[in-house]
Design an enzyme around this catalytic site. Structure first.
Site, short mmCIF file in Angstrom:
data_model
loop_
_atom_site.label_atom_id
_atom_site.label_comp_id
_atom_site.label_asym_id
_atom_site.label_seq_id
_atom_site.Cartn_x
_atom_site.Cartn_y
_atom_site.Cartn_z
N LYS A 94 0.85 -1.19 0.00
CA LYS A 94 0.00 0.00 0.00
C LYS A 94 0.88 1.23 0.00
O LYS A 94 2.02 1.18 0.49
CB LYS A 94 -0.89 0.02 1.24
CG LYS A 94 -2.10 0.91 1.12
CD LYS A 94 -3.24 0.15 0.46
CE LYS A 94 -4.50 0.98 0.34
NZ LYS A 94 -5.65 0.12 0.01
N1 GLU Z 1 -7.32 0.15 -3.37
C1 GLU Z 1 -8.09 -1.03 -3.66
C2 GLU Z 1 -8.20 -1.92 -2.44
O1 GLU Z 1 -8.04 -1.47 -1.32
C3 GLU Z 1 -7.58 -1.77 -4.90
C4 GLU Z 1 -6.16 -2.19 -4.84
C5 GLU Z 1 -5.68 -2.76 -6.19
O2 GLU Z 1 -6.43 -2.82 -7.14
O3 GLU Z 1 -4.52 -3.13 -6.22
O4 GLU Z 1 -8.51 -3.06 -2.54
#
Ligand code: GLU
Length: 429
Positions: free
Chosen positions: A119
């Protein structure tokens, strides 16, 4: 926090206020007794593999210089490259990004995607900056984390306050620095740049599919079901439309501008139009306004927090009267609130499965980019629904087998998959 989690706290977090990472550690502690022969390996899940904190200096439009704090955390790379969004928010902290990266590891594994968890975030409020400033912040951040991202290393995606345009700038910056065109370095890109059809709606569609599975298990008919949703963006808005189309009564929506309510069900297409024109649900025709307290107190069949984390706490959990709580957001329910709500017999469908539709279509996008062969939206939605249903079934069967909550079951499924991969890879050197 339990004693074992306190001793696992890294030195760089404040022991008196460890933030969301402490919640994640508690969740892992609950799972450890169910990991069998893999239990001794659980320590690997209690530490992020890699943390990068970067300074993001840019020149503002008025010619002065400003500095922003950026993060990219890779929690686990055991099952594949890191995967997870980048959020722009003034309250982003290292602890938060660490927890979100770990939840991405759990999410990817719970849905059986060949990814680890990562993240990123930049601590600033994008609403206070121009598009040109946001572009410079995005590009400088991408350049600073360049060394640890890549289609086979770690693949960022949109999250809170980031979108397809931001992903296009990230892809371009990475590609310019590499000296080629690398569409697979980020997902959630515009369709004109190797993005996938259906990606924007994917998280909301996944929430809808998972809520339907949970409703079926609880004997609730979607047609005529009473539903309240916090959040009316990509996730809440898409889910609301799908519920509305299926004949459910979406009785209340809570967004950053206010809360609207209609006892016999809101006109969701009209509300989406209103939001398009005014930027929020407040003041929509034919609706009445509720207070936050009234919103959380509404008797519903399905309640969907699809905004930010930490929305349902021990302060409002008592108010909640719903049969199923589906976590569209990441981490919307604190562990204390989870206990209070579960004790009432409410089924809580955890974020790591409920909102995994986004990362699932991100996976499809990454696969399509590698083969440069793009699927139809129908194909994407069909595959998405199949993967979400399979993830729900795996979680639900483990919950029944061990007599545990769906959250603990999802963690058992996911942690087992991650630790199995870690075990067969072996410890290097
Ligand atoms: N931000 C989204 C989540 O928390 C998608 C992450 C992604 O597609 O890699 O799942």
């Amino acid at each position: 926090m339990s004693a074992s989690s306190v001793s696992d706290l890294p030195s760089y977090l404040n022991p008196h206020d460890p933030g969301p990472w402490a919640i994640y550690l508690q969740q892992v502690d609950r799972v450890a007794p169910y990991l069998g022969s893999l239990a001794p390996l659980v320590g690997i899940l209690k530490r992020p593999k890699r943390i990068l904190v970067v300074d993001v200096p840019i020149r503002l439009d008025d010619g002065t210089m400003a500095h922003f704090e950026g993060y990219r955390v890779q929690h686990s790379l055991s099952r594949g490259p890191g995967k997870g969004g980048v959020r722009f928010h003034q309250d982003v902290t290292l602890s938060e990004v660490m927890a979100l990266s770990a939840w991405m590891s759990i999410k990817s594994a719970a849905v059986n995607l060949p990814f680890g968890g990562a993240k990123g975030g930049i601590r600033f409020d994008p609403h206070q900056y121009s598009q040109a400033e946001i572009e410079r912040i995005t590009r400088r951040y991408t350049s600073e984390i360049h060394d640890i991202i890549g289609p086979h290393k770690d693949i960022p995606a949109p999250d809170v306050n980031t979108n397809a345009q931001i992903m296009a700038w990230m892809m371009d910056t990475y590609s310019m620095n590499e000296g080629g065109t690398n569409t697979g370095v980020v997902t959630g890109k515009p369709v004109s740049l190797g993005g996938s059809l259906g990606r924007i709606q994917a998280t909301g569609r996944g929430v809808y599919v998972i809520a339907c599975e949970a409703a079926r298990e609880s004997g609730i008919e979607i047609k005529g079901a009473r539903i309240a949703i916090q959040g009316f963006g990509n996730v809440g808005g898409t889910a609301a439309r799908l519920f509305h189309d299926a004949g459910a009564h979406v009785v209340a929506i809570y967004d950053h501008t206010g809360i609207v309510h209609a006892e016999r069900g809101l006109n969701i297409p009209a509300l989406l139009d209103h939001v398009q024109k005014t930027g929020g649900v407040a003041g929509a025709a034919g609706t009445e306004t509720l207070s936050a307290q009234e919103f959380w107190s509404l008797p519903t069949d399905i309640l969907i927090p699809a905004a930010l984390e930490g929305q349902i706490t021990e302060h409002n959990a008592d108010l909640i009267h719903t049969r199923i709580l589906v976590e569209g957001a990441n981490g919307p329910t604190t562990p204390e609130a989870d206990d209070i709500i579960s004790a009432k017999g409410t089924v809580i469908v955890p974020d790591v499965v409920a909102n995994a539709g986004g990362v699932t279509v991100s996976y499809f996008e990454w696969v399509q980019d590698f083969s440069s062969f793009f699927w139809t939206e129908q194909e994407i939605n069909h595959r998405l629904e199949a993967m979400m249903r399979a993830a729900y079934a795996a979680m639900s069967s483990v919950a029944r087998q061990h007599g545990v909550s769906l959250r603990t079951a999802a963690f058992i499924v996911a942690c087992t998959r991650i630790l199995e991969a870690h075990h067969v890879r072996g410890l290097y050197p």
